[in-house]
Write a protein that holds these residues in place. Structure first.
Motif, PDB file in Angstrom:
ATOM      1  N   GLU A 142       7.973  22.890 -58.802  1.00 13.49           N
ATOM      2  CA  GLU A 142       7.544  22.796 -60.181  1.00 13.49           C
ATOM      3  C   GLU A 142       8.465  23.623 -61.017  1.00 13.49           C
ATOM      4  OE1 GLU A 142       4.486  21.291 -61.051  1.00 13.49           O
ATOM      5  OE2 GLU A 142       4.792  20.213 -59.142  1.00 13.49           O
ATOM      6  N   THR A 143       8.871  24.838 -60.640  1.00 15.30           N
ATOM      7  CA  THR A 143       9.558  25.725 -61.477  1.00 15.30           C
ATOM      8  C   THR A 143      11.039  25.704 -61.168  1.00 15.30           C
ATOM      9  OG1 THR A 143       9.142  27.630 -60.453  1.00 15.30           O
ATOM     10  CG2 THR A 143       7.506  26.900 -62.094  1.00 15.30           C
ATOM     11  N   SER A 162      12.132  27.959 -59.296  1.00 14.96           N
ATOM     12  CA  SER A 162      12.260  29.463 -58.838  1.00 14.96           C
ATOM     13  C   SER A 162      12.233  29.643 -57.208  1.00 14.96           C
ATOM     14  CB  SER A 162      11.084  30.371 -59.454  1.00 14.96           C
ATOM     15  OG  SER A 162      11.338  30.131 -61.045  1.00 14.96           O
ATOM     16  N   ARG A 170      10.768  30.629 -53.932  1.00  8.61           N
ATOM     17  CA  ARG A 170       9.418  30.598 -53.415  1.00  8.61           C
ATOM     18  C   ARG A 170       9.334  31.141 -51.871  1.00  8.61           C
ATOM     19  NH1 ARG A 170       6.073  26.283 -51.213  1.00  8.61           N
ATOM     20  NH2 ARG A 170       4.078  26.393 -52.230  1.00  8.61           N
ATOM     21  N   SER A 199      11.915  28.912 -49.872  1.00  7.66           N
ATOM     22  CA  SER A 199      12.470  27.662 -50.415  1.00  7.66           C
ATOM     23  C   SER A 199      12.550  27.696 -52.060  1.00  7.66           C
ATOM     24  CB  SER A 199      11.308  26.687 -49.957  1.00  7.66           C
ATOM     25  OG  SER A 199      10.018  27.026 -50.476  1.00  7.66           O
ATOM     26  N   GLN A 200      12.541  26.706 -52.594  1.00  9.55           N
ATOM     27  CA  GLN A 200      12.594  26.433 -53.899  1.00  9.55           C
ATOM     28  C   GLN A 200      11.415  25.809 -54.571  1.00  9.55           C
ATOM     29  OE1 GLN A 200      15.477  23.538 -55.946  1.00  9.55           O
ATOM     30  NE2 GLN A 200      16.025  25.490 -57.196  1.00  9.55           N
ATOM     31  N   ASP A 201      10.683  26.472 -55.367  1.00  4.51           N
ATOM     32  CA  ASP A 201       9.496  25.808 -55.919  1.00  4.51           C
ATOM     33  C   ASP A 201       9.682  24.524 -56.745  1.00  4.51           C
ATOM     34  OD1 ASP A 201       6.525  26.320 -56.518  1.00  4.51           O
ATOM     35  OD2 ASP A 201       7.463  26.115 -58.755  1.00  4.51           O
ATOM     36  N   ASP A 224       6.895  39.519 -57.978  1.00  4.07           N
ATOM     37  CA  ASP A 224       6.067  38.217 -57.480  1.00  4.07           C
ATOM     38  C   ASP A 224       4.944  37.902 -58.309  1.00  4.07           C
ATOM     39  OD1 ASP A 224       3.342  39.208 -55.732  1.00  4.07           O
ATOM     40  OD2 ASP A 224       5.086  40.671 -56.276  1.00  4.07           O
ATOM     41  N   PRO A 238       2.088  31.071 -57.452  1.00  3.74           N
ATOM     42  CA  PRO A 238       2.612  29.901 -58.037  1.00  3.74           C
ATOM     43  C   PRO A 238       1.627  29.143 -58.626  1.00  3.74           C
ATOM     44  CG  PRO A 238       3.054  30.146 -55.658  1.00  3.74           C
ATOM     45  CD  PRO A 238       2.136  31.089 -56.057  1.00  3.74           C
ATOM     46  N   TRP A 254       1.609  32.344 -50.742  1.00  4.49           N
ATOM     47  CA  TRP A 254       2.904  31.978 -51.340  1.00  4.49           C
ATOM     48  C   TRP A 254       3.055  32.620 -52.507  1.00  4.49           C
ATOM     49  CZ3 TRP A 254       5.978  28.825 -48.605  1.00  4.49           C
ATOM     50  CH2 TRP A 254       5.466  28.174 -47.569  1.00  4.49           C
ATOM     51  N   ARG A 255       4.209  33.108 -52.956  1.00  4.67           N
ATOM     52  CA  ARG A 255       4.666  33.662 -54.237  1.00  4.67           C
ATOM     53  C   ARG A 255       5.887  33.246 -54.549  1.00  4.67           C
ATOM     54  NH1 ARG A 255      -0.041  34.490 -54.172  1.00  4.67           N
ATOM     55  NH2 ARG A 255      -1.006  36.785 -54.417  1.00  4.67           N
ATOM     56  N   ILE A 256       5.989  33.045 -56.047  1.00  2.00           N
ATOM     57  CA  ILE A 256       7.313  32.976 -56.805  1.00  2.00           C
ATOM     58  C   ILE A 256       7.977  34.421 -57.048  1.00  2.00           C
ATOM     59  CG2 ILE A 256       8.131  32.033 -58.824  1.00  2.00           C
ATOM     60  CD1 ILE A 256       7.059  29.765 -57.150  1.00  2.00           C
TER      61      ILE A 256
END
Length: 652
Positions: free
Chosen positions: A397-398, A400, A402, A393-395, A428, A431, A362-364
């Motif tokens: 927590e932030t 951003s 994802r 998707s959308q993180d 990237d 997370p 998983w990466r932002i």
């Protein structure tokens, strides 16, 4: 009627070389595909049109192979000529067996084989429930493989560099080995045919024609996996492979029956979408295999089909029709997607076997240019429509973007597609780990909110008790106020303020598993309001959390690993090194030669586990993780996490 087959296998097994050699028998191959992309190659052979779907080798692109099997009459699995490398074929054997696709194993680079072919076949058999039937044995000159003997016709062929093999006499020293291998072949085939069994029992030599017919039936009915040998790099065994596909692979009508049977559809199938590309200045291009003849303007998937074209590398040649079994690219048909089976009225997701491994990495993603921030989520959603191995998707927590990928190679391919198809440059980052905090003891707090700014002021006085809740119970609120010291209409405002205080605790993280009880308070007939009591509830809980000995919580996940059995032992030290707990393992009932290994691991370890798992299993293992619980974290690691968090400003 056009024919189609998929070529699968690990990297460096010669898949693309085999496809190129097949296409070169009467024409020329298509250009190579970029890393991580599927290549379709069309060619003519003996008056029939063929399409080979050349799939990427890394298991990070296993979903591409699953998509290809939706369109393939049969699969060719390339393997290296080494028993120790047989495990690399395991994911592809698992996939073809789950899908019900007839398959042929091709032992490539046979000229490099140092050991016995029977040992290679036995090693591959470890990962297949279908019997592997060796159809050829090599002719050796010293340590070199110089030809092959067909065990059905008992004809010997000597390889010639760049030319068709030459028919030769069977070397006398090969007679015993050939007879032994032929007896094994006939014994395997007799399990599928009573006539052949009777011939063997009566010690009669069966005729070649009926034996070839049994071979054809065994493959078309998907009851056995034949094994052929050759060296695609030298052009050896390629014609024999084409003969096997031409005479023994089932027609496209069998594919339609197989797919329809999986879905239980009564409506006739029209086409299958097995690959999609986003071409700049062209848009979405979906590769279809027609199950019935299709023309532009036909209804496919509930909407009108746009233009049809043949893909020749980067060029598209417009056509007016696809015959049954042929492959073409659909342009300006955005309602179509890869990984879908189409009738006239709708698009259907394939059966459960088709969805392969869930994303593990998983990466932002952050756009390099701020102006691209709005475009990025939409671009990722479009990529995810056709790459079912990724997730967008959308993180939480932030906020951003994802993305979930199968691994570093897959992530790199996703970033390249963003750049090539959408002109989006992104960076990237990993997370942030999802820590939480809670309290470890009760605390009683008295908080008074009083503010006078001219005119009506603000006044609210609350007394509350905070207590730890059982792990997983979440936030709870109750009240035991007597005598109307806090009017009933203001109590919901106190609860709302207390809930707001859970967003960030004294350690800097969201607070969980806390119970708040409103015990008493005071109000003012003029200055008290919902807003005043909400502020008092929020600030009072903030004060109480700090007094109730907060502690950091780290999430633990229940992780289920899927991997070939030979690698199971390597997971124990990996799990232990990441402060995890081994929960046990069992044989995987869904695949021969695989284990299911269960462990409990902290969420902070999952990113590193991806790389370590790939390294320990030659890229074959994968896992799925589900949140299980929170556990307290102490010591230097907890201090480090809190210190880093304190440097992050609270979001408004």
């Amino acid at each position: 009627m056009a024919r189609c087959f998929a070529v699968l296998g690990a990297a460096n097994t010669g898949k693309s070389t085999l496809v190129d050699r097949m296409a070169s028998l009467e024409g020329s191959p298509e250009p190579a595909a970029p890393p991580g992309e599927t290549r379709t190659t069309g060619f003519e052979h003996l008056g029939e049109h063929w399409t080979a779907i050349d799939c990427p080798g890394s298991t990070e692109f296993l979903q591409n192979s699953a998509d290809a099997l939706l369109a393939a009459d049969a699969a060719v699995i390339c393997v290296a000529p080494d028993p120790d490398a047989a495990v690399l074929a395991a994911p592809y054997l698992r996939l073809v067996e789950a899908s019900g696709t007839p398959a042929i194993v091709f032992i490539n680079r046979i000229d490099e084989a140092a050991g016995r072919i029977r040992d290679i076949v036995a090693a591959i058999q470890t990962y297949a429930t279908h019997p592997l039937v060796l159809r050829q044995v090599p002719i050796r000159d010293g340590d070199s493989v110089v030809g092959a003997v067909d065990l059905v016709s008992e004809r010997a062929w000597r390889y010639r560099e760049g030319e068709p093999s030459a028919l030769v006499e069977l070397p006398p020293e090969m007679t015993d080995r050939e007879q032994e291998a032929r007896a094994d072949l006939l014994e395997h085939l007799s399990e599928f045919d009573d006539w052949l069994l009777e011939e063997l029992i009566e010690d009669r030599t069966p005729a070649d024609g009926p034996v070839f017919a049994i071979c054809t039936r065994a493959l078309r009915e998907n009851r056995a996996i034949p094994v052929l040998i050759g060296s695609a790099g030298h052009g050896n065994g390629v014609v024999r492979m084409m003969k096997a596909l031409r005479h023994e692979a089932p027609p496209v009508t069998a594919l339609a029956e197989r797919l329809g049977g999986h879905l239980g559809l009564s409506e006739p199938l029209v086409a299958v979408g097995f690959h999609a590309e986003r071409r700049r200045h062209v848009g979405k291009t979906v590769f279809l295999r027609a199950l019935t003849p299709i023309e532009p303007g036909a209804t496919v998937g509930g909407q009108t089909l746009g233009q049809l074209a043949l893909a020749r590398g980067d060029k598209l040649e417009q056509i007016d029709r696809i015959d049954a079994g042929a492959v073409a690219a659909a342009v300006k048909s955005d309602h179509l997607s890869a990984g879908r089976i189409f009738t006239q009225t709708g698009a259907h997701a394939p059966a459960g076997w088709w969805r392969t491994n869930p994303p593990m990495l998983w990466r932002i993603l952050e756009p390099v240019h701020e102006r691209d921030g709005v475009k990025l989520p939409g671009a990722l959603a479009k990529l995810a429509e056709d790459d079912h191995g990724m997730s967008a998707s959308q993180d939480p927590e932030t906020g951003s973007a994802r993305v979930g990928a199968q691994g570093t190679l897959h992530l790199r391919a996703i970033l390249k597609r963003l750049a090539d198809s959408f002109t989006l440059e992104v960076t990237d980052v990993e997370p942030a780990h999802v820590y939480r905090e809670t309290i470890t003891r009760e605390a009683t707090v008295h908080y008074r909110h009083k503010k006078q700014t001219g005119g009506s002021g603000q006044f609210a006085d609350v007394r509350m008790t905070l207590r730890p809740n059982p792990r997983g119970a979440g936030f709870t609120f109750d009240e035991v106020v007597k005598g109307g010291s806090v009017p009933r209409n203001h109590i919901p405002a106190v609860e709302a303020g207390a809930r707001e205080a859970m967003a960030r605790g004294p350690l800097g993280f969201p607070v969980v598993d806390v119970g708040v009880t409103l015990t008493d308070g005071q109000h003012h007939s003029v200055d008290s309001s919902d807003m005043a009591f909400k502020i008092a509830g929020r600030q009072g809980v903030h004060q109480g959390l700090a007094e109730a000995t907060p502690v950091l919580l780290q999430p633990f996940y229940r992780v289920t690993f899927h991997l070939p059995s030979v690698y199971t032992g390597t997971l124990v030290p990996i799990v232990s090194a990441h402060r995890g707990q081994v929960l046990g393992y069992d044989r995987d009932a869904a695949a021969e030669g695989w284990d299911v290994f269960r462990a409990s691991l902290p969420e902070s370890a999952l990113g590193a586990i991806v790389t370590e798992l790939r390294s320990a299993t030659q890229g074959l293992g994968w896992f799925e993780a589900a949140f299980e619980r929170y556990e307290e974290l102490y010591g230097k690691e907890a201090d480090r996490v809190v210190e880093e968090r304190q440097r992050v400003p609270a979001r408004a």
